[in-house]
Design an enzyme around this catalytic site. Structure first.
Site, short mmCIF file in Angstrom:
data_model
loop_
_atom_site.label_atom_id
_atom_site.label_comp_id
_atom_site.label_asym_id
_atom_site.label_seq_id
_atom_site.Cartn_x
_atom_site.Cartn_y
_atom_site.Cartn_z
N GLU A 30 45.07 44.32 43.50
CA GLU A 30 43.70 43.97 43.84
C GLU A 30 43.51 44.09 45.35
O GLU A 30 44.31 43.57 46.13
CB GLU A 30 43.36 42.54 43.41
CG GLU A 30 41.95 42.13 43.82
CD GLU A 30 41.55 40.76 43.30
OE1 GLU A 30 41.52 40.61 42.07
OE2 GLU A 30 41.28 39.87 44.13
N TYR A 161 42.30 31.45 33.09
CA TYR A 161 42.70 30.39 34.02
C TYR A 161 43.84 29.56 33.46
O TYR A 161 43.62 28.62 32.69
CB TYR A 161 41.50 29.50 34.35
CG TYR A 161 40.38 30.26 35.03
CD1 TYR A 161 40.30 30.32 36.41
CD2 TYR A 161 39.44 30.96 34.28
CE1 TYR A 161 39.31 31.04 37.04
CE2 TYR A 161 38.44 31.69 34.89
CZ TYR A 161 38.37 31.73 36.27
OH TYR A 161 37.39 32.46 36.89
#
Length: 304
Positions: A30, A161
């Site tokens: 990323e 998450y």
């Protein structure tokens, strides 16, 4: 990992999930576009160096509220055409108009970018939770459905998450929303960063028990600065294990940023080795645009 030269964008216009299904274990990356375009030459040198590790894909994020969305579009185009990387553009829906999102998706498609990470985005601090310029696009599940309807050829990633979303009432509710995002159009999950692999393994086990069967890719980050990581975890809800935090603080006292980075890279490397050894599809690395740290982290991590 095999090194290779960039290939033409037309050869790599595929959904990331299709590559995952065909690939052996992988690394993905990323990047965060610099806000100042004067920093772009240095940024693209970083991308050039990290392209050599042959990541399965590279995702490109943007600032809060879509503040650098135009930069994201330009950068994913350059990463795909110039660096031969399959790219995935981050896209948030909070506060966005459907027309603007449609134009962004259309522009991605024209550029040959076939993958989007569908996110709600951070709520403005001075607005109520139901804030949105478009009341039909309040959540990431709405955005996933919108992308699937308007551009069915696109691959859609969603966020998960392991330590539960900070706004969720409980882990079970959070898993329910994750399943909804996938049912509405998501192809795979990338997790929020974490520092205890047991959190990831427990998260995946609970997701499977809840009927989620799509790939769940662990996201890890090499700590390069104590100040930076403390700011990041304060925003995302992740926790640093006390023993690891103590190790970082001691490194900071004794050797400053260089010592912290050395400890952080070694820790992230051990995390990645354990995850890959347990059979995860791949690891997604939050690079912080730090090429040397990532190169050290991944060196020899996967077979050549």
């Amino acid at each position: 990992m095999a090194f290779g030269s960039p290939i033409e964008a037309s050869e790599i216009e595929v959904k990331i999930v299709e590559k995952m299904n065909q690939a052996q274990q992988f690394v993905s990356l990323e990047f965060f576009p610099p806000k100042d375009k004067n920093e772009w030459p240095a940024f693209f040198k970083t991308v050039d160096r990290l392209s050599q590790i042959n990541p399965l894909f590279a995702s490109v994020t943007y600032g809060a509220g879509g503040s650098t969305k135009g930069d994201t579009l330009e950068i994913v185009k350059r990463l795909q055409s110039g660096n031969g990387l399959d790219t995935m553009a981050h896209l948030t829906c909070v506060g966005a108009y459907r027309g603007d999102l449609q134009r962004f998706l259309d522009d991605l498609a024209l550029a040959g970018v076939k993958n989007v990470l569908a996110l709600r985005g951070d709520l403005p601090s001075d607005e109520p939770p139901e804030f949105s310029a478009c009341r039909t696009l309040l959540y990431a599940s709405d955005l996933a459905a919108f992308i699937r309807e308007s551009h069915p050829e696109m691959g859609v990633g969603v966020a998960g998450y392991p330590e539960t979303h900070p706004e969720a009432t409980d882990p079970e509710c959070d898993l329910g929303y994750l399943k909804l995002k996938l049912d509405q159009g998501g192809d795979f999950v990338i997790t929020q960063l974490f520092f205890d692999n047991r959190l990831y393994f427990d998260f995946v086990a609970k997701a499977r028990a809840a009927g989620i069967d799509k790939p769940i890719i662990p996201g890890i980050i090499p700590v390069v600065s104590l100040k930076v990581i403390q700011r990041i975890i304060s925003m995302c809800g992740a926790t640093l294990p006390p023993a690891y935090l103590a190790q970082l603080e001691e490194a900071d006292r004794s050797g400053g940023a260089a010592a912290v980075q050395k400890v952080g890279i070694a820790y992230a490397r051990r995390q990645a080795q354990e995850l890959l050894g347990a059979g995860v599809p791949g690891v997604h690395i939050y690079t912080l645009n730090r090429d040397q740290a990532v190169l050290e982290l991944v060196d020899g991590l996967l077979p050549s």
